[in-house]
Design an enzyme around this catalytic site. Sequence first.
Site, PDB file in Angstrom:
ATOM      1  N   MET A  78      -0.611   9.278 -15.410  1.00 62.22           N
ATOM      2  CA  MET A  78      -1.766   9.899 -16.054  1.00 62.22           C
ATOM      3  C   MET A  78      -2.213   9.134 -17.299  1.00 62.22           C
ATOM      4  O   MET A  78      -1.507   8.263 -17.802  1.00 62.22           O
ATOM      5  CB  MET A  78      -1.428  11.342 -16.430  1.00 62.22           C
ATOM      6  CG  MET A  78      -1.151  12.244 -15.242  1.00 62.22           C
ATOM      7  SD  MET A  78      -0.714  13.932 -15.712  1.00 62.22           S
ATOM      8  CE  MET A  78      -2.290  14.520 -16.374  1.00 62.22           C
ATOM      9  N   HIS A  79      -3.405   9.481 -17.784  1.00 64.06           N
ATOM     10  CA  HIS A  79      -3.929   9.121 -19.105  1.00 64.06           C
ATOM     11  C   HIS A  79      -4.384   7.674 -19.255  1.00 64.06           C
ATOM     12  O   HIS A  79      -5.069   7.350 -20.222  1.00 64.06           O
ATOM     13  CB  HIS A  79      -2.901   9.407 -20.208  1.00 64.06           C
ATOM     14  CG  HIS A  79      -2.232  10.732 -20.121  1.00 64.06           C
ATOM     15  ND1 HIS A  79      -2.929  11.921 -20.058  1.00 64.06           N
ATOM     16  CD2 HIS A  79      -0.915  11.068 -20.077  1.00 64.06           C
ATOM     17  CE1 HIS A  79      -2.067  12.921 -19.993  1.00 64.06           C
ATOM     18  NE2 HIS A  79      -0.854  12.433 -19.994  1.00 64.06           N
ATOM     19  N   ASP A 237       0.385  12.547 -11.745  1.00 63.14           N
ATOM     20  CA  ASP A 237       1.732  12.489 -11.169  1.00 63.14           C
ATOM     21  C   ASP A 237       2.526  13.775 -11.354  1.00 63.14           C
ATOM     22  O   ASP A 237       3.255  14.210 -10.452  1.00 63.14           O
ATOM     23  CB  ASP A 237       2.506  11.283 -11.705  1.00 63.14           C
ATOM     24  CG  ASP A 237       2.547  11.198 -13.219  1.00 63.14           C
ATOM     25  OD1 ASP A 237       2.026  12.105 -13.915  1.00 63.14           O
ATOM     26  OD2 ASP A 237       3.094  10.204 -13.732  1.00 63.14           O
TER      27      ASP A 237
END
Length: 492
Positions: A78-79, A237
């Site tokens: 992520m991110h 995830d």
Amino acid sequence: MLYIGVDLGTSAVKLLLMDGAGKILKIVSREYPISFPRPGWSEQRPEDWLRETVTGIRELTADCDRSAVTGIGCGGQMHGLVVLDRDDRVLRPAILWNDGRTAEETQWLNTAVGRDKLSAWTANIAFAGFTAPKLLWMKKHEPELFAQIDKIMLPKDYINYMLTGVHCSDVSDASGMLLFDVAHKRWSREMLDICGVREEQMAQIFESYAPVGTLKPEMAKALDLPAGVTVCAGAGDNAAAAVGTGTVGEGGCNISLGTSGTLFISSRDFRVDSHNALHAFAHADGSYHLMGCMLSAASCNKWWMDGIVGTADYAAEQAPITADTLGRSHVFFLPYLMGERSPINDTNARGTFVGLTMDTTRADMTQAVMEGVAFAIRDSLEVARSLGIVLKKSRICGGGAKSPLWRTMFANICDLELERIESEEGPGYGGAMLAAVACGEYPTVQRAADALVRVTETVTPDPALRDRYQERYAAFRRIYPALKEVFPLLNG
């Protein structure tokens, strides 16, 4: 029908092939490099993700009837910030979730813009790993590249875009950008304005189990798969791993011990804790979840074993740690090797041993590292309990969960019954399940989880050990506050 689950991780992409009954037929893993251009920075080339994903899918399906492959679902780290120009060229290496360069931007967002406004607009406050601070950093330090941005996306969304040509994201992954109005599942106009980006640069939003398109002809040819293969939106995830462990619906809980560590609590209703110590995100099942995320979990043990002790035999190092030593060690470890997110949100925090004496052994320090990770997860658990959430059991997954010793520690430190499941394949399995829902194999994510996820083992807390760990946890909680003002001095 066959489904491909993609787990786009930090060190490798892991792919699995699942049939409609949930049986895993084959698993393939392909590694790619990670770079650290400066201390605290962390980057990868999206082109490497795509190359290894394509190669991995061809290897994964080499021995099966490829015409039976029906859907692909991706769970991804992520991110991370991925930016493309108008010709779909990657403008710079992706800035990853564990990159710490945005301390200044994060502080500005939380103080100048204000935590209250951020929480009202996005249900979260700024953390250094989130995507919005990365955009602000790029706008300030790389203005020429920033001006060329045509598309902004997350890591797994880059894979989906290259597979389908659809600029898409899902609600769970978008929730971690600090650009998304989680409560209403739409982009936050206020945050887009603050970051200087337009909504047309952002992806179209889908529920995680929704089909977003089919393989482009050239990708179908490259993968040797039918052009009609459905690609679903997929999930971040942690949400994908939660689906893979059956952590859906009201009151489900999952602890994940991977490179990072997470406490994931699913909920039918949207909720936010008053201090935003936990992330409030949309879930891949169509509802919501709370999540505590620590940046270094099983990676703490890997750092200690591989880098310091110098061994790959983890079991041998854990063997001297017996039932008699659990909850009695005088050594503590703060697991903040990359700074920390939940619940302290401190990029300056660092890994620290406390309580060393002349009789401290290597086993004591190994035990402290493992216990420190569990104590840090409990920090997030206590925030959830402060909201009135009653948790008695949790699923546990990830590489660290393979250790019986670590499972025992977690069960007793967190006072939870811990359930292991039959298929511990995390985001990849969840991605395949989401693809099965997208293709109509199952009507809902809940029905898929009920049918496919099976518990094989339960670890129950021991009352005496639980009480000993309660005392040790009380001591652990005093260490970080005592050192909080020291860490910035150590970091210059």
